[in-house]
Scaffold this motif. Structure first.
Motif, PDB file in Angstrom:
ATOM      1  N   MET A 102      38.909  57.679  31.525  1.00  0.00           N
ATOM      2  CA  MET A 102      39.331  56.335  31.144  1.00  0.00           C
ATOM      3  C   MET A 102      38.705  55.983  29.801  1.00  0.00           C
ATOM      4  O   MET A 102      37.570  56.312  29.523  1.00  0.00           O
ATOM      5  N   SER A 103      39.455  55.274  28.983  1.00  0.00           N
ATOM      6  CA  SER A 103      38.983  54.877  27.655  1.00  0.00           C
ATOM      7  C   SER A 103      37.865  53.845  27.774  1.00  0.00           C
ATOM      8  O   SER A 103      37.734  53.164  28.803  1.00  0.00           O
ATOM      9  N   PRO A 104      37.079  53.700  26.714  1.00  0.00           N
ATOM     10  CA  PRO A 104      36.038  52.652  26.727  1.00  0.00           C
ATOM     11  C   PRO A 104      36.627  51.253  26.944  1.00  0.00           C
ATOM     12  O   PRO A 104      36.039  50.442  27.655  1.00  0.00           O
ATOM     13  N   ASP A 105      37.808  50.980  26.356  1.00  0.00           N
ATOM     14  CA  ASP A 105      38.453  49.673  26.565  1.00  0.00           C
ATOM     15  C   ASP A 105      38.843  49.504  28.030  1.00  0.00           C
ATOM     16  O   ASP A 105      38.695  48.429  28.604  1.00  0.00           O
ATOM     17  N   GLY A 106      39.329  50.578  28.639  1.00  0.00           N
ATOM     18  CA  GLY A 106      39.694  50.529  30.051  1.00  0.00           C
ATOM     19  C   GLY A 106      38.491  50.271  30.932  1.00  0.00           C
ATOM     20  O   GLY A 106      38.559  49.492  31.896  1.00  0.00           O
ATOM     21  N   GLU A 107      37.370  50.899  30.596  1.00  0.00           N
ATOM     22  CA  GLU A 107      36.120  50.678  31.347  1.00  0.00           C
ATOM     23  C   GLU A 107      35.688  49.220  31.244  1.00  0.00           C
ATOM     24  O   GLU A 107      35.302  48.611  32.241  1.00  0.00           O
ATOM     25  N   ARG A 108      35.771  48.682  30.036  1.00  0.00           N
ATOM     26  CA  ARG A 108      35.369  47.283  29.839  1.00  0.00           C
ATOM     27  C   ARG A 108      36.294  46.338  30.598  1.00  0.00           C
ATOM     28  O   ARG A 108      35.842  45.358  31.193  1.00  0.00           O
ATOM     29  N   ALA A 109      37.593  46.638  30.591  1.00  0.00           N
ATOM     30  CA  ALA A 109      38.547  45.804  31.327  1.00  0.00           C
ATOM     31  C   ALA A 109      38.263  45.872  32.821  1.00  0.00           C
ATOM     32  O   ALA A 109      38.302  44.856  33.515  1.00  0.00           O
ATOM     33  N   ARG A 110      37.964  47.056  33.314  1.00  0.00           N
ATOM     34  CA  ARG A 110      37.650  47.212  34.737  1.00  0.00           C
ATOM     35  C   ARG A 110      36.378  46.437  35.088  1.00  0.00           C
ATOM     36  O   ARG A 110      36.298  45.799  36.145  1.00  0.00           O
ATOM     37  N   ASP A 111      35.389  46.457  34.180  1.00  0.00           N
ATOM     38  CA  ASP A 111      34.156  45.695  34.406  1.00  0.00           C
ATOM     39  C   ASP A 111      34.433  44.192  34.457  1.00  0.00           C
ATOM     40  O   ASP A 111      33.856  43.476  35.277  1.00  0.00           O
ATOM     41  N   VAL A 112      35.318  43.731  33.577  1.00  0.00           N
ATOM     42  CA  VAL A 112      35.686  42.306  33.581  1.00  0.00           C
ATOM     43  C   VAL A 112      36.335  41.945  34.915  1.00  0.00           C
ATOM     44  O   VAL A 112      35.994  40.926  35.527  1.00  0.00           O
ATOM     45  N   CYS A 113      37.242  42.782  35.371  1.00  0.00           N
ATOM     46  CA  CYS A 113      37.898  42.527  36.664  1.00  0.00           C
ATOM     47  C   CYS A 113      36.866  42.462  37.780  1.00  0.00           C
ATOM     48  O   CYS A 113      36.929  41.577  38.643  1.00  0.00           O
ATOM     49  N   SER A 114      35.915  43.355  37.744  1.00  0.00           N
ATOM     50  CA  SER A 114      34.861  43.394  38.760  1.00  0.00           C
ATOM     51  C   SER A 114      34.032  42.115  38.746  1.00  0.00           C
ATOM     52  O   SER A 114      33.704  41.565  39.802  1.00  0.00           O
ATOM     53  N   ARG A 115      33.720  41.624  37.551  1.00  0.00           N
ATOM     54  CA  ARG A 115      32.952  40.374  37.441  1.00  0.00           C
ATOM     55  C   ARG A 115      33.709  39.196  38.048  1.00  0.00           C
ATOM     56  O   ARG A 115      33.117  38.212  38.451  1.00  0.00           O
ATOM     57  N   HIS A 116      35.028  39.310  38.085  1.00  0.00           N
ATOM     58  CA  HIS A 116      35.870  38.265  38.674  1.00  0.00           C
ATOM     59  C   HIS A 116      36.239  38.604  40.117  1.00  0.00           C
ATOM     60  O   HIS A 116      37.177  38.018  40.666  1.00  0.00           O
ATOM     61  N   GLY A 117      35.520  39.532  40.712  1.00  0.00           N
ATOM     62  CA  GLY A 117      35.752  39.877  42.111  1.00  0.00           C
ATOM     63  C   GLY A 117      37.059  40.603  42.370  1.00  0.00           C
ATOM     64  O   GLY A 117      37.541  40.613  43.502  1.00  0.00           O
ATOM     65  N   ASN A 118      37.634  41.189  41.311  1.00  0.00           N
ATOM     66  CA  ASN A 118      38.924  41.889  41.432  1.00  0.00           C
ATOM     67  C   ASN A 118      39.973  41.027  42.123  1.00  0.00           C
ATOM     68  O   ASN A 118      40.795  41.505  42.895  1.00  0.00           O
ATOM     69  N   ARG A 119      39.937  39.737  41.825  1.00  0.00           N
ATOM     70  CA  ARG A 119      40.838  38.775  42.464  1.00  0.00           C
ATOM     71  C   ARG A 119      42.079  38.540  41.602  1.00  0.00           C
ATOM     72  O   ARG A 119      41.967  38.174  40.432  1.00  0.00           O
ATOM     73  N   PRO A 120      43.259  38.715  42.174  1.00  0.00           N
ATOM     74  CA  PRO A 120      44.485  38.495  41.404  1.00  0.00           C
ATOM     75  C   PRO A 120      44.659  37.049  40.932  1.00  0.00           C
ATOM     76  O   PRO A 120      45.279  36.810  39.899  1.00  0.00           O
ATOM     77  N   ASP A 121      44.085  36.099  41.669  1.00  0.00           N
ATOM     78  CA  ASP A 121      44.198  34.698  41.248  1.00  0.00           C
ATOM     79  C   ASP A 121      43.311  34.395  40.043  1.00  0.00           C
ATOM     80  O   ASP A 121      43.352  33.289  39.506  1.00  0.00           O
ATOM     81  N   GLU A 122      42.536  35.367  39.588  1.00  0.00           N
ATOM     82  CA  GLU A 122      41.680  35.214  38.407  1.00  0.00           C
ATOM     83  C   GLU A 122      42.301  35.884  37.175  1.00  0.00           C
ATOM     84  O   GLU A 122      41.629  36.064  36.161  1.00  0.00           O
ATOM     85  N   LEU A 123      43.578  36.269  37.249  1.00  0.00           N
ATOM     86  CA  LEU A 123      44.201  37.046  36.176  1.00  0.00           C
ATOM     87  C   LEU A 123      44.067  36.395  34.804  1.00  0.00           C
ATOM     88  O   LEU A 123      43.693  37.059  33.840  1.00  0.00           O
ATOM     89  N   ILE A 124      44.362  35.127  34.699  1.00  0.00           N
ATOM     90  CA  ILE A 124      44.297  34.478  33.385  1.00  0.00           C
ATOM     91  C   ILE A 124      42.863  34.496  32.847  1.00  0.00           C
ATOM     92  O   ILE A 124      42.640  34.793  31.676  1.00  0.00           O
ATOM     93  N   GLU A 125      41.901  34.204  33.696  1.00  0.00           N
ATOM     94  CA  GLU A 125      40.501  34.243  33.268  1.00  0.00           C
ATOM     95  C   GLU A 125      40.101  35.664  32.884  1.00  0.00           C
ATOM     96  O   GLU A 125      39.367  35.864  31.906  1.00  0.00           O
ATOM     97  N   ILE A 126      40.577  36.645  33.627  1.00  0.00           N
ATOM     98  CA  ILE A 126      40.296  38.049  33.304  1.00  0.00           C
ATOM     99  C   ILE A 126      40.858  38.387  31.922  1.00  0.00           C
ATOM    100  O   ILE A 126      40.170  38.982  31.087  1.00  0.00           O
TER     101      ILE A 126
END
Length: 157
Positions: free
Chosen positions: A1-25
């Motif tokens: 996975m690219s560094p950008d992909g890793e960072r995006a995955r980390d952001v999702c994790s910080r938001h609890g991988n919740r779909p209702d947090e998509l805009i904030e993610i």
């Protein structure tokens, strides 16, 4: 996975991988990366259990999300009714000619991205613009040039 992909995955994790947090993610991804690269859309979709189409639809629907890197400076010009009634179209024309870039574009030197917005909440001081998060009111061609000269000369120092 690219560094950008890793960072995006980390952001999702910080938001609890919740779909209702998509805009904030998406806002957080853009804050970290400067834009929402096409390559991170499937990463976000998988992390929060949405389809790629759902994530892509949100990114393309909201004008705040960039799909390309922005310039060093972001200039937002209000195109809402109050600003239009106070000669905002002349400001828009001047800005595009001065920067040699249209709305949604970045200057050839990568210094300035010009964006149209539909209310900066500064209607009493129309026409309004924002440069790098700083609001300016009663902007005409002369004031636009002054603001841009100051912005670009500070950057050169």
């Amino acid at each position: 996975m690219s560094p950008d992909g890793e960072r995006a995955r980390d952001v999702c994790s910080r938001h609890g991988n919740r779909p209702d947090e998509l805009i904030e993610i998406l806002h957080d991804v853009q804050e970290e990366l400067g834009y929402v690269p096409e390559a991170v859309i499937p990463v976000i979709a998988k992390a929060i259990n949405l389809s790629r189409a759902e994530v892509h639809g949100v990114v393309t629907f909201y004008h705040d999300f960039r799909r390309e890197p922005a310039g060093r400076h972001v200039v937002k010009i209000c195109r809402a009714e109050s600003c239009q009634s106070m000669n905002g179209e002349a400001l828009c024309s001047h800005a595009k000619a001065s920067l040699k870039a249209g709305f949604g574009e970045t200057t050839a030197d990568g210094q300035v991205t010009l964006e149209a917005v539909y209310c900066l909440g500064n209607c009493a001081l129309s026409p309004a613009m924002m440069v790098d998060g700083q609001l300016h009111g009663r902007v005409d061609a002369r004031r636009f040039d002054e603001i841009m000269n100051e912005t670009l000369s500070e950057a050169a120092q």
